[in-house]
Design a protein around this motif. Structure first.
Motif, mmCIF file in Angstrom:
data_model
loop_
_atom_site.group_PDB
_atom_site.id
_atom_site.type_symbol
_atom_site.label_atom_id
_atom_site.label_comp_id
_atom_site.label_asym_id
_atom_site.label_seq_id
_atom_site.Cartn_x
_atom_site.Cartn_y
_atom_site.Cartn_z
ATOM 1 N N LEU A 49 43.843 -20.906 33.022
ATOM 2 C CA LEU A 49 44.124 -22.081 32.201
ATOM 3 C C LEU A 49 42.914 -23.017 32.176
ATOM 4 O O LEU A 49 42.594 -23.608 31.130
ATOM 5 N N LYS A 50 42.234 -23.116 33.328
ATOM 6 C CA LYS A 50 41.053 -23.969 33.367
ATOM 7 C C LYS A 50 39.973 -23.445 32.422
ATOM 8 O O LYS A 50 39.287 -24.207 31.733
ATOM 9 N N THR A 51 39.847 -22.121 32.369
ATOM 10 C CA THR A 51 38.884 -21.509 31.446
ATOM 11 C C THR A 51 39.244 -21.838 30.002
ATOM 12 O O THR A 51 38.372 -22.176 29.176
ATOM 13 N N ILE A 52 40.553 -21.754 29.697
ATOM 14 C CA ILE A 52 41.009 -22.077 28.336
ATOM 15 C C ILE A 52 40.632 -23.511 27.970
ATOM 16 O O ILE A 52 40.111 -23.790 26.883
ATOM 17 N N LEU A 53 40.894 -24.429 28.902
ATOM 18 C CA LEU A 53 40.629 -25.844 28.629
ATOM 19 C C LEU A 53 39.135 -26.110 28.443
ATOM 20 O O LEU A 53 38.738 -26.912 27.578
ATOM 21 N N ILE A 54 38.313 -25.460 29.248
ATOM 22 C CA ILE A 54 36.860 -25.643 29.124
ATOM 23 C C ILE A 54 36.374 -25.148 27.764
ATOM 24 O O ILE A 54 35.599 -25.813 27.068
ATOM 25 N N LEU A 55 36.858 -23.953 27.381
ATOM 26 C CA LEU A 55 36.423 -23.401 26.095
ATOM 27 C C LEU A 55 36.932 -24.241 24.925
ATOM 28 O O LEU A 55 36.259 -24.377 23.897
ATOM 29 N N LYS A 56 38.130 -24.814 25.094
ATOM 30 C CA LYS A 56 38.637 -25.693 24.033
ATOM 31 C C LYS A 56 37.733 -26.906 23.863
ATOM 32 O O LYS A 56 37.461 -27.344 22.744
ATOM 33 N N LYS A 57 37.262 -27.457 24.989
ATOM 34 C CA LYS A 57 36.361 -28.610 24.909
ATOM 35 C C LYS A 57 35.040 -28.231 24.245
ATOM 36 O O LYS A 57 34.333 -29.096 23.717
ATOM 37 N N CYS A 58 34.721 -26.927 24.305
ATOM 38 C CA CYS A 58 33.487 -26.437 23.646
ATOM 39 C C CYS A 58 33.745 -26.034 22.200
ATOM 40 O O CYS A 58 32.932 -25.332 21.585
ATOM 41 N N GLN A 59 34.892 -26.473 21.651
ATOM 42 C CA GLN A 59 35.224 -26.258 20.239
ATOM 43 C C GLN A 59 35.575 -24.812 19.897
ATOM 44 O O GLN A 59 35.478 -24.418 18.738
ATOM 45 N N PHE A 60 35.973 -24.010 20.889
ATOM 46 C CA PHE A 60 36.433 -22.655 20.580
ATOM 47 C C PHE A 60 37.883 -22.744 20.121
ATOM 48 O O PHE A 60 38.680 -23.527 20.668
ATOM 49 N N SER A 61 38.227 -21.943 19.121
ATOM 50 C CA SER A 61 39.615 -21.889 18.674
ATOM 51 C C SER A 61 40.421 -21.073 19.671
ATOM 52 O O SER A 61 39.862 -20.334 20.503
ATOM 53 N N ILE A 65 39.284 -18.020 22.035
ATOM 54 C CA ILE A 65 39.505 -18.032 23.488
ATOM 55 C C ILE A 65 40.257 -16.778 23.913
ATOM 56 O O ILE A 65 39.935 -16.157 24.941
ATOM 57 N N GLY A 66 41.247 -16.396 23.117
ATOM 58 C CA GLY A 66 41.998 -15.170 23.433
ATOM 59 C C GLY A 66 41.085 -13.950 23.451
ATOM 60 O O GLY A 66 41.201 -13.084 24.326
ATOM 61 N N GLN A 67 40.158 -13.894 22.488
ATOM 62 C CA GLN A 67 39.217 -12.773 22.453
ATOM 63 C C GLN A 67 38.327 -12.769 23.690
ATOM 64 O O GLN A 67 38.054 -11.727 24.268
ATOM 65 N N PHE A 68 37.936 -13.973 24.093
ATOM 66 C CA PHE A 68 37.083 -14.048 25.284
ATOM 67 C C PHE A 68 37.845 -13.591 26.524
ATOM 68 O O PHE A 68 37.330 -12.822 27.349
ATOM 69 N N LEU A 69 39.102 -14.066 26.656
ATOM 70 C CA LEU A 69 39.888 -13.695 27.839
ATOM 71 C C LEU A 69 40.158 -12.199 27.862
ATOM 72 O O LEU A 69 40.332 -11.609 28.937
ATOM 73 N N ASN A 70 40.198 -11.605 26.678
ATOM 74 C CA ASN A 70 40.414 -10.150 26.618
ATOM 75 C C ASN A 70 39.111 -9.381 26.795
ATOM 76 O O ASN A 70 39.092 -8.149 26.681
ATOM 77 N N GLY A 71 38.032 -10.123 27.007
ATOM 78 C CA GLY A 71 36.739 -9.479 27.270
ATOM 79 C C GLY A 71 36.060 -8.907 26.055
ATOM 80 O O GLY A 71 35.173 -8.071 26.151
ATOM 81 N N GLU A 72 36.472 -9.422 24.829
ATOM 82 C CA GLU A 72 35.925 -8.826 23.611
ATOM 83 C C GLU A 72 34.496 -9.257 23.325
ATOM 84 O O GLU A 72 33.764 -8.550 22.667
#
Length: 280
Positions: A49-61, A65-72
């Motif tokens: 969740l912390k990773t999600i919040l950080i990426l959101k602050k970096c303007q990722f949709s 973020i889902g693609q990143f968490l899936n390692g894409e």
């Protein structure tokens, strides 16, 4: 493991947000009780969740973020971050420009200046004009119908087989601003021919003039400037004020008077009109 309530408190994220992330598959619970359907989250989910919040602050949709968490695209995260930084810089420039516009507008208002800048006016001057023969057409019209009046004048040019020999002129004998109506006379200089008797003559003489660059709706600035200049120089108008459309809606070269079309490719700010009046 933590209940969703404790998990949200520890992460300082609303419960409904945690539920939403779960519903879209972004942050699945660590365990779901098969009997109660209660959701539980462990420490790894906190990191997620912390990773999600950080990426959101970096303007990722959320999709990104889902693609990143899936390692894409974890291998090119640096490139993605740089792209986001570039996007934010562009937005920053746009915001800076908007702030500057707002400040300039506010400055104009504080100085009681008009929001729209006034048209460009030349210095007033005296011009010697030769006698001019013109075909004229005078009617009381709604101002928005003036294009129709111009068209009618050119149709008469065609009917009389006259040759245009100058730029369109207009005399506003009377204007009713409230009713948006005017008693207007259009004149088109022509070469003298067999219909000499139908033509109007503008006398030769000295004329006070001012040139204005801007839309026709702002021509009152030209009239005001010229009238003030006459007063300053103790000159008197000897006749009606006139407008000469040097560059504007009427094309400079009319090959077929029956099919004249407004020159709508020219921006109104680039219209050039002369306001003038005979003096003495």
């Amino acid at each position: 493991m933590y209940t969703i309530g404790n998990f949200s408190n520890l992460c300082n994220v609303p419960v409904k947000t945690v539920r939403y992330y779960s519903e879209i598959g972004l942050l699945n619970p660590s365990y779901v009780d098969p009997v109660t359907s209660y959701r539980y989250y462990d420490y790894d989910k906190m990191k997620e969740l912390k990773t999600i919040l950080i990426l959101k602050k970096c303007q990722f949709s959320l999709d990104e973020i889902g693609q990143f968490l899936n390692g894409e695209y974890s291998n090119n995260l640096s490139v993605r971050l740089q792209n986001k930084a570039d996007e934010l810089k562009i937005q920053q420039e746009q915001i800076t420009k908007k702030i500057k516009n707002i400040e300039q507008l506010n400055k104009l208002l504080q100085n009681e200046k008009p929001i729209i800048s006034e048209p460009a006016l030349s210095n007033c001057y005296i011009e010697r004009r030769e006698s001019l023969r013109a075909l004229s057409l005078r009617k009381t019209i709604n101002i928005i119908e003036i294009d129709t009046l111009v068209k009618e004048l050119f149709e008469r040019i065609y009917a009389f087989q006259l040759t245009v020999d100058g730029k369109l002129l207009a005399i506003f004998h009377q204007k009713d601003q409230k009713q948006n109506k005017a008693d207007v006379e259009l004149l088109l200089p022509v070469k003298a021919g067999k219909y000499e008797g139908f033509l109007t003559t503008l006398p030769e003489g000295n004329y006070a003039c001012v040139d204005m660059k801007g839309p026709y709706s702002e021509l009152h600035y030209g009239y005001r400037r010229l009238k003030a200049w006459l007063t300053e120089h103790s000159l008197s108008a000897n006749g009606m004020y006139m407008e000469e459309y040097v560059k504007g809606l009427v094309p400079l070269n009319v090959t077929n008077p029956l099919h004249i079309k407004p020159n709508d490719e020219l921006h109104p700010n680039d219209f050039l009109t002369k306001v003038f009046v005979k003096i003495g």
